[in-house]
Enzyme design. Structure first.
Site, PDB file in Angstrom:
ATOM      1  CE  LYS A   1      -2.562  -1.688   3.242  1.00  0.00           C
ATOM      2  NZ  LYS A   1      -3.475  -1.536   4.475  1.00  0.00           N
ATOM      3  NE  ARG A   2       3.682   1.993   5.467  1.00  0.00           N
ATOM      4  CZ  ARG A   2       4.529   2.030   6.504  1.00  0.00           C
ATOM      5  NH1 ARG A   2       5.722   1.714   6.445  1.00  0.00           N
ATOM      6  NH2 ARG A   2       3.790   2.028   7.697  1.00  0.00           N
TER       7      ARG A   2
END
Length: 493
Positions: free
Chosen positions: A263-264
Site C-alpha cells: 500500500k505504500r
C-alpha cells in the site's frame, strides 16, 4: 468439491476505516459478495472501527462509496457512512459493541481461560531480549498466568493497570481451509496473547471472533496474511463455546516482479483507479481473475455472470500477479462496448463544464478507439477547452514545420487553410467539406496531404497527434479555427 448448503452461508467483509479502500480489500469484498450470491447466502458489511487513533468517518465513507461504485451491495450492515444499519445482528460497527466484548472477556476470566497480565513494557522488553540471547522464539512466558491473589493486589496497589491475556491451550490445531486444504499449527508455540489492552480496548483476534460468533458467520473468506491468526481464533471460538466457521484464505496480490503489492509503494487505492477513468465493470472483471478462473477461455463477465459462475473452490493457492496491461486492455474493451450516450455520460466528470453535453456527445466517436482510460480524454481533446493560443508556451513553433519542409512550407499551408476556413459559412463548416477542400489545396500547392495537415493540426490542437483533424475543426468551430491559425502564422513570423 465442498458441498455447501445455500441456506447456511453467511459471509462478511470487515474493513477497518484507517485508510482508503484498497485493491486487496476490494478483491476480498468481491469474492465474499460473489460467494454469497452464488450460494444464495447473505453478505454482511461490518466496520471494525476500534482503532480510534487512526480511524475516521472519512475513510469509512471512502470504503462504503468505493464498494458501491464497484457495484457491490450487502444484505446487512451500514449502507452509508455514519448512517443506520440494516439487519437483525447489529450494531455493525465494533465501536457500538463494546458492552458485548466486556461481557465476553469477563466470561473468559471467570472460566480461567483468560487472566490479567500486569507486565510493564519494560518487563516484556527484558523478557524478549533474554529470549533473543538464548535464541528462543519470541513469545510471552506466561509469568502472570499463575499469580497469587496477593500478588495481583500488590501490583494494583502500585497503580499498575492490567491487560487481559488468553491462556492458549498447548495443542495442535488443524482445519480444512476451503482454498488451501488442510492446515495445521502447533499452538504450544504461540504463547498467551493479549485480547484486551491495558486501556480497556479489545484487540482484533478477540473482537473478530466475538462478532463472527454473534452474527452467525458461516464462512470467513479473507486474505492470506490472516492465515497466522486462524489458530488463535479457533482456540478462542472453542473457549467461548462456539463452533468455528469455515475459513478460506485467498492468495496475495503480487507486483510483476512477484513481490507483495504494498500500500505504500504501489498504487492500491480504488479511488485512484476511479479518478484515472477505469470503469467499475472492468475493475471488477479484472479483480475477479486475480486468483480465480472459471476454467474456460472466457474473459469478459458482467457482475451477475460472475455471481452465477463463481466457485470459491476454484480460487488459486498461488499469489496473483497484478498485470496493469491486462487491466488497461479490459478497460478499453469495456469503453468501446458503450453506446455513444453512455460513454459521453462516463466522460462528463473528466471534461470541464465549459464543454457542454452536446459537444461531448459529438466528441465521443473521435476518441472512442483511442481511449484506454476515461481520463485519457484530457490528453486527447483538451485543445477543445483550452483558451485560444495567444501565449508563446502553448507549443513549440518548430512543431509547425512539416516533415517535407520548414517554416516557409508551414506558412504556405496555414495561409491556404485560413483561406478555406474563411470562405466557409457556419452551415458549410463540416468535417467532410473541410477535408475535401484541404486535400484539393494540398494538390494545388504541390504538397503531400500530410505535409499540409501537420502545421494545421499543430496550430489548431497544439500537438502532433490528435483526434481526426477535420472532425476536430468542426468541433472547434470556424471562428476559433481562424484565431488559432492566425496565432500559428504569427508564431512563424
Amino acid at each position: 468439491m465442498t458441498t455447501i448448503s445455500p441456506k447456511a452461508v453467511r459471509v462478511r467483509m470487515a474493513p477497518s476505516p484507517t485508510g482508503p479502500l484498497h485493491i486487496g480489500s476490494a478483491r476480498t469484498s468481491l469474492y465474499n459478495f460473489l460467494f454469497a450470491r452464488h450460494t444464495g447466502g447473505t453478505f454482511i458489511l461490518r466496520i471494525e472501527d476500534t482503532d480510534v487513533a487512526r480511524g475516521s468517518e472519512k475513510f469509512e465513507r471512502d470504503i462504503i462509496e468505493g464498494l458501491h461504485w464497484l457495484g457491490l451491495t450487502w444484505d446487512e450492515g451500514p449502507q452509508v457512512a455514519g448512517g443506520e444499519d440494516i439487519g437483525t445482528y447489529g450494531p455493525y460497527r465494533q465501536s457500538e459493541r463494546m458492552d458485548r466484548y466486556v461481557a465476553e472477556a469477563d466470561r473468559l476470566l471467570a472460566a480461567g481461560t483468560a487472566y490479567r497480565c500486569y507486565c510493564t513494557p519494560d518487563d516484556l522488553d527484558a523478557e524478549r531480549r533474554g529470549q533473543e540471547a538464548r535464541r528462543e522464539p519470541p513469545r510471552y512466558s506466561g509469568r502472570c498466568r499463575k499469580l497469587r491473589p496477593e500478588e495481583r493486589l500488590a501490583f494494583e496497589a502500585e497503580g499498575r493497570t492490567s491487560a487481559i491475556r488468553f491462556a492458549v491451550p498447548p495443542e495442535k490445531v488443524a482445519f480444512d481451509d476451503i482454498i488451501r486444504g488442510t492446515v495445521e499449527f502447533d499452538n504450544a508455540l504461540l504463547g498467551d496473547f493479549v485480547i484486551v489492552r491495558t486501556d480497556g480496548m479489545p484487540l482484533y483476534n478477540f473482537v473478530a471472533v466475538v462478532d463472527d460468533a454473534a452474527m452467525a458467520i458461516s464462512h470467513v473468506l479473507r486474505g492470506e496474511e490472516h492465515l497466522s491468526n486462524t489458530p488463535k481464533q479457533i482456540a478462542l471460538y472453542r473457549a467461548l463455546g462456539s463452533e468455528p466457521p469455515r475459513f478460506g484464505h485467498v492468495p496475495l496480490i503480487l507486483n510483476p516482479d512477484r513481490s507483495k503489492m504494498s500500500k505504500r509503494k504501489t498504487q492500491t487505492a480504488v479511488d485512484a483507479y476511479r479518478e484515472q477513468g477505469y470503469l467499475p465493470e472492468a475493475l471488477v472483471n479484472f479483480l475477479a481473475f486475480l486468483g480465480w478462473s472459471p476454467g474456460t477461455e472466457e474473459e469478459i463477465f458482467s457482475l451477475d455472470e460472475l455471481g452465477s459462475r463463481f466457485e470459491i473452490e476454484k480460487v488459486h493457492k498461488a499469489g496473483a500477479v497484478f498485470d496493469a496491461d491486462r487491466l488497461d486492455y479490459l478497460n478499453g474493451t469495456y469503453i468501446r462496448s458503450l453506446g455513444d450516450e453512455q460513454l459521453a455520460l462516463r466522460l462528463r466528470p473528466h471534461v470541464p463544464a465549459l464543454l457542454d453535453d452536446a459537444a461531448i456527445l459529438r466528441l465521443v466517436p473521435l476518441v472512442r478507439e483511442r481511449l484506454v482510460r476515461l481520463a485519457d480524454v484530457v490528453d486527447l481533446a483538451s485543445f477543445l477547452w483550452e483558451p485560444d493560443p495567444v501565449v508563446a508556451g502553448w507549443y513549440d513553433a518548430a512543431l509547425l514545420s512539416p516533415k517535407g519542409g520548414g517554416p516557409r512550407e508551414a506558412a504556405r499551408a496555414l495561409w491556404r487553410a485560413r483561406e478555406i476556413v474563411a470562405e466557409l459559412d457556419a452551415a458549410d463548416f463540416a468535417a467532410d467539406v473541410l477535408e475535401d477542400r484541404c486535400r484539393a489545396a494540398a494538390a494545388e500547392l504541390e504538397m503531400k496531404p500530410g505535409d499540409m495537415f501537420k502545421p494545421l493540426r499543430v496550430a489548431l490542437t497544439g500537438r502532433t497527434v490528435s483526434p481526426p483533424l477535420f472532425a476536430s475543426m468542426e468541433l472547434l468551430g470556424r471562428d476559433r479555427c481562424l484565431a488559432r491559425i492566425d496565432a500559428g502564422l504569427a508564431r512563424l513570423q
